[in-house]
Every structure is written in structure tokens, then in C-alpha cells.
Design an enzyme around this catalytic site. Structure first.
Site, PDB file in Angstrom:
ATOM      1  N   LYS A 132      15.916  -4.648 -34.438  1.00  0.00           N
ATOM      2  CA  LYS A 132      15.081  -3.440 -34.399  1.00  0.00           C
ATOM      3  C   LYS A 132      15.954  -2.200 -34.595  1.00  0.00           C
ATOM      4  O   LYS A 132      17.031  -2.096 -33.994  1.00  0.00           O
ATOM      5  CB  LYS A 132      14.328  -3.376 -33.062  1.00  0.00           C
TER       6      LYS A 132
ATOM      7  N   SER B 101       5.682  -1.182 -30.716  1.00  0.00           N
ATOM      8  CA  SER B 101       6.428  -0.520 -31.775  1.00  0.00           C
ATOM      9  C   SER B 101       7.321  -1.462 -32.573  1.00  0.00           C
ATOM     10  O   SER B 101       7.795  -1.104 -33.643  1.00  0.00           O
ATOM     11  CB  SER B 101       7.288   0.569 -31.161  1.00  0.00           C
TER      12      SER B 101
ATOM     13  N   SER C 126       6.124  -3.278 -26.329  1.00  0.00           N
ATOM     14  CA  SER C 126       6.529  -3.256 -27.740  1.00  0.00           C
ATOM     15  C   SER C 126       7.208  -4.518 -28.249  1.00  0.00           C
ATOM     16  O   SER C 126       7.466  -4.647 -29.444  1.00  0.00           O
ATOM     17  CB  SER C 126       7.436  -2.055 -28.011  1.00  0.00           C
TER      18      SER C 126
END
Lengths: 497, 97
Positions: A80, A155, A179
């Protein structure tokens, strides 16, 4: 499609270690897969292909020389873009950090490197991890591989989509209010939010420091456990890192047993507002757990209904403070510096140009909640609610070993559907947020497809702080029973793209 | 319990965000709805409950006062939008008057 990209991380690692295949071949097939499908999925913001192949080559040479490497050596991973990786672009999905290359590695990246895991690139995300759909990325949305017109969750939508599109067998996410788990839920993958302080946040671009937690994502419970074991453990660089032994998550995933386990169903995290197919698959999974020997007990956590409100005051308050550092002075974007503006004006122009709408909305909300006259009614009251929610969890865990709920109220919704309705978007996190407020750990794993839309449904297990192994014990058992029923992992039913 | 356009403009100033006129209208409406939604937390009688700022007990972490390797000057400056003479170059601090 190469067979290698459909293999589990554990299988790939064993094949690389036994020289049945090579780390270079495994890395290359995943880079080829990304080249073939990522224009449709947009899971990645930046690829690190050259360094990945160089690292893979070195791993192969070490194996050839007889060196014994770790249990995931040579396996590719998607990272990420909120975690600093030395020399590689790290944007947190924001224009304000476009082009920034960190001069250091986050602890998570250091541990991945030390474990000889091959990092393929940085994945797309909602800007500064604010969002439930990855539509708030400054670089465009990610698409759900199950249905390209739908969101991959947020997210960490890029990390989850990379797994579901067979672009990587492992990924790293961060979970502030769900997330990791909500993207796992809507993409048919497995995601774990470890105990707060269980995995170092050093080098993670902070959103809300008392809630943020990096964690592992994969396509099976065992792969997730193997990655968890690599990244977890005390880090003196993070003052909130817990200095205690990491529970044996790998052993628990391999054992997978719920016989005699008491599983609490949280009354307030079910019922109204859940899509029919989500509720159906959730109930079926509970029945399956009961058949496997677990005792299902209903528990009440009466303050859960206030969790969303508390979270959406605490998060922006911490975020408004954390994001103050993005002022165009030391790194990132600078706008308006034409000699006519003062430093304060340059900061304001830079922040206006660099932040997207969701980030600005939350900064303003946080500034409001922390301002004189409102602090006690909003921020302090939210922190008191947080205490009550934590007490609810403590009381529940005196009666049961783990708690259960659906991970998200719905399957993946259509791109754009909730973009202009922040409240509707925030409601997606209703079942995941209490976990972050209390600092406990939780896992989402897939329990089937909703009959009405054929999309994955996620099941959430929650366990007390530092009892992460219980998630894997329960998750491993449920996954094994579902594989027995279906003949394969649910992800095998994902479209081939 | 409501937030006006003027409030948003003031908050923008405090948060160093040069908001446009359109944004002021947009956020005033949306933030009002969000605040009404989150204000439900006031229903909980919790005056006697200690606020929880963090899920684990926080203690100061000290280390020995020993010089350790850190980022070099070049590394620290590597992400700067502007640098000069081995320092961060910032816009002027003082107004002309």
C-alpha cells in the site's frame, strides 16, 4: 493465465525453496499479469519491477548455494502506497506527495526485505487512507476484479484488488477504521487488522495515530498468517509498539479448530441495514461454525451504535493535526511560491492545491471538533464513548473467545454510487470501526457470494488485544469447512479478466 | 450544532486551506449534515467516564543520549521542493510592511 499466479504464497515459497521454480520466474509472471490486466483494475500506482527482479535473482542464487531462507522467500507482494519505501515514490494517494521518494524504509518494508519477500510495487488507495471505496485517490479509482464497474473497497482497494486480480499473492494494507477488512470483504480475500501496536507504524504516513494499524492481506488464512508473522513484533522506533511476544498465528491457522470455542454474535452489529445476501451468508457461516463444534452466544455491546459518531470525530481531529506537516516546506508539493506570497499564503495555496475534497472535508471537521468551545462536546465526548465501547468489548470477551459480525453491510457497490453522500459512505464501516476504537484485532474472510448480485460477502472475527492467534484458529477452521463444501477457495470463482 | 459558511471560511484559515467560494458552499452544507449525524454521541451520559485517547497505556520512551546514525543532509533535503546552500529554502517569512 499462468498457473503460478493462482498459487498460494505458501505453495510458491515451497516451490521456490525446492527449486521447482525460481523467484525470478514467479516475479516475472506476476509482472506479466500486471501488464496484462492492470489497465482495467488500476491496483498499482507505481511498479518496482527492476528492483523486484534483481532481488529475485539474488534470492535464487542464495537458494542455489544451499542457503536456508525464510518461509515466504521469493514470494511477490503488493505494498500500500502509505508505507515509506526508500527511493520509490510514496504518495499516500495524494497529489501533495506526488514524486516524493522517501530517504528511508518503514519498519514493515525493512521486515519484508529481511524476509526476502519481493515487493512488486505500490498500490492505489484513498487519499491519506480516507475512504471506503478507493474513489478518493488523487490518481483515479481502482476497479473491483469481480465486477469492474464496482468499488474494490477502501482505503486499501489497490492492495485487495491486486490479490483478487491475481497480480500478487500477498499484500500489505493499513486499517484505521476497516481499510484492510472492508476491501477484503468486497473482493473475496482475507485481511487482518492486527492488535493496535502489534505491527510497527514507523514509516507509515499517519492518518489517525491512535487508530492506524498496518496488517497482512492474502487470498487464504494461512498466507495471511505467514505474512503476519513476518511483519509483527516489537519495534523500538515506534513508541506505541507492544513489547510482547507475537502469538503463534501460523500454528493457529494450520490447526484451524473451533471445537469448544465460544463465539459471540454482537447483537448491535447485525440486523437492520444489512443486504439480504450478506445476512444470509453470515447466518450460514455461523451455522457452519456451530456444526464444527463452536458454541454461538448472542452478546450485547450497547454503545456500539455510537461508534461511528465517535470515530468520525476522533479520526478528523487526529488527521487535522497529522496532516499539518504537509505545508510545502520540507517535502512534497509547493504552490504559489512566485515571490509575491508570504510563507503562510504559500502553505494555504499549497494545501488547497494538493489535498482532495475528502481530505479537506475531514481537516475542516477535525479543526472544528478541536476548537475552543466545541472540544468538550465533540472530541472529549467521543473519547469517553471510546472508553465505553472498549468496556463493552472487555465485558463481551469475559463471556466468549471471539466475536463475530458481517464485515460490511453490503457487497461492493457501484463506482460513483456513494461519492456525493459522505454519510452513506461512512456507514459502510459501521461493523469495522469499533475494533479500531478499542485497539483489538479482527479478520475478514470470504464466506460466499450474495445470491442477488453474485459478489463476495465478508465475515468478521474479532478477538481481544494480543490474542490475534484466535482469529486464525477460528478463521482457519471456517475456511477449511468452506473449501470442503466448495472444493476450492472462493477466489477461484473470480472472473479471469 | 450547525456550521455556517462563515465558520467554514474561518476553519479554512485556521487549517491553512485557501478554500474557493464553491468549496465554502459545498462544505458548509455537507459538514452540517455530518455534524448532525455524529452529534448523536451527546446522547450518552458519560461525564463520569474517563476519556480514552489511546487503546494502550502510553508511556514516554527514552533512549540513552548517544549519537546514532541518522539521515544525511543530502537525504533530508532530497524531497524538498526547494533547497539552497544545503538548507531548506522557504518563501519569505515577513510581509513587506
Amino acid at each position: 493465465m499462468s498457473d503460478l499466479i493462482r498459487q498460494s504464497a505458501a505453495t510458491l515459497a515451497a516451490a521456490i525453496a525446492s527449486r521447482e521454480t525460481s523467484a525470478v520466474e514467479v516475479t516475472q509472471v506476476h509482472l506479466d499479469r500486471i501488464a496484462a490486466v492492470d489497465d482495467k483494475v488500476h491496483a498499482f500506482l507505481h511498479l518496482t519491477g527492476d528492483s523486484a527482479l534483481a532481488q529475485a535473482k539474488s534470492i535464487d542464487a542464495r537458494i542455489a548455494s544451499g542457503e536456508q531462507l525464510g518461509p515466504l522467500a521469493g514470494v511477490p507482494l503488493a505494498l500500500k502506497d502509505v508505507l515509506a519505501m526508500k527511493g520509490e515514490p510514496t504518495t499516500a494517494g495524494s497529489r501533495i506527495l506526488e514524486g516524493w521518494r522517501p530517504p528511508y524504509d518503514s519498519t514493515v518494508v525493512q521486515r519484508l526485505r529481511a524476509a526476502d519477500i519481493v515487493i512488486l510495487g505500490k498500490t492505489n488507495m484513498d487519499e491519506f487512507a480516507m475512504g471506503s471505496s478507493t474513489e478518493h485517490s488523487a490518481y483515479g479509482p481502482t476497479h473491483n476484479p469481480w465486477d469492474l464497474d464496482r468499488i474494490p473497497g477502501g482505503s486499501g482497494g489497490g492492495s485487495a484488488a491486486a490479490l483478487a486480480a491475481f497480480e500478487a499473492p500477498l499484500a500489505i494494507g493499513t486499517d484505521t477504521g476497516g481499510s484492510i477488512r472492508q476491501p477484503a470483504s468486497v473482493t473475496g480475500t482475507v485481511g487482518v487488522k492486527p492488535t493496535y501496536g502489534g505491527v510497527s507504524r514507523y514509516g507509515q504516513i499517519a492518518l489517525a495515530s491512535s487508530l492506524d494499524q498496518p496488517g497482512p492481506c492474502a487470498r487464504s488464512v494461512l498466507d495471511t498468517a505467514l505474512l503476519h508473522a513476518v511483519i509483527a513484533g516489537h519495534d523500538p522506533m515506534d513508541s506505541t509498539s507492544i513489547n510482547a511476544p507475537v502469538p503463534d498465528v501460523v500454528g493457529a491457522a494450520q490447526r484451524g479448530d473451533v471445537r469448544g470455542m465460544r463465539i459471540g454474535v454482537v447483537k448491535e452489529l447485525g440486523g437492520d441495514g444489512y443486504q439480504a445476501g450478506v445476512a444470509q451468508r453470515y447466518t450460514e457461516a455461523l451455522n457452519l461454525l456451530q456444526d464444527l463444534g463452536a458454541e454461538i452466544v448472542e452478546v450485547s455491546c450497547p454503545h456500539m451504535e455510537y461508534a461511528l459518531g465517535a470515530y468520525y470525530l476522533i479520526l478528523p481531529s487526529e488527521a487535522s493535526s497529522n496532516l499539518a506537516r504537509f505545508d510545502g516546506m520540507r517535502y512534497g508539493l509547493r504552490a504559489g511560491d512566485d515571490g509575491s506570497n508570504s510563507v503562510e499564503q504559500v502553505m494555504a495555496i499549497t494545501r488547497e492545491a494538493g489535498f482532495g475534497p475528502e481530505v479537506k472535508r475531514r481537516i475542516i471537521l477535525g479543526t472544528y471538533a478541536l476548537s475552543s468551545g466545541y472540544y468538550d462536546a465533540y472530541y472529549a465526548q467521543a473519547q469517553r464513548v471510546r472508553t465505553l465501547i472498549t468496556r463493552d468489548f472487555n465485558a463481551a470477551f469475559e463471556k466468549v473467545d471471539v466475536l463475530a459480525s458481517p464485515t460490511a453491510p453490503t457487497t461492493a457497490f457501484k463506482l460513483g454510487e456513494k461519492l456525493n453522500d459522505p454519510i452513506a459512505m461512512y456507514l459502510n464501516d459501521v461493523a469495522t470501526i469499533p475494533v479500531n476504537l478499542a485497539g483489538i484485532c479482527a479478520m475478514s474472510l470470504p464466506v460466499g457470494l450474495a445470491p442477488e448480485d453474485g459478489l463476495p460477502v465478508g465475515f468478521q472475527f474479532m478477538a481481544p488485544a494480543m490474542a490475534d492467534d484466535r482469529l486464525y484458529l477460528a478463521g482457519g477452521a471456517l475456511e477449511a469447512a468452506l473449501v470442503d463444501k466448495w472444493g476450492h477457495l472462493l477466489i477461484e470463482e473470480a472472473p479471469s479478466l | 450544532m450547525s456550521i455556517s459558511r462563515a465558520d467554514v471560511a474561518h476553519l479554512g484559515k485556521l487549517a491553512r486551506l485557501e478554500l474557493t467560494e464553491a468549496e465554502l458552499d459545498h462544505y458548509a452544507g455537507q459538514l452540517d449534515v455530518i455534524l448532525q449525524s455524529v452529534a448523536r454521541i451527546s446522547e450518552v451520559t458519560a461525564d463520569h467516564i474517563p476519556p480514552m485517547s489511546h487503546p494502550i497505556p502510553m508511556v514516554n520512551v527514552f533512549r540513552d543520549d548517544v549519537v546514532k546514525p541518522s539521515l544525511s543532509r543530502d537525504e533530508a533535503l532530497s524531497g524538498a521542493p526547494s533547497a539552497q546552500d544545503d538548507r531548506f529554502r522557504v518563501p519569505r517569512i515577513l510581509d513587506e510592511e
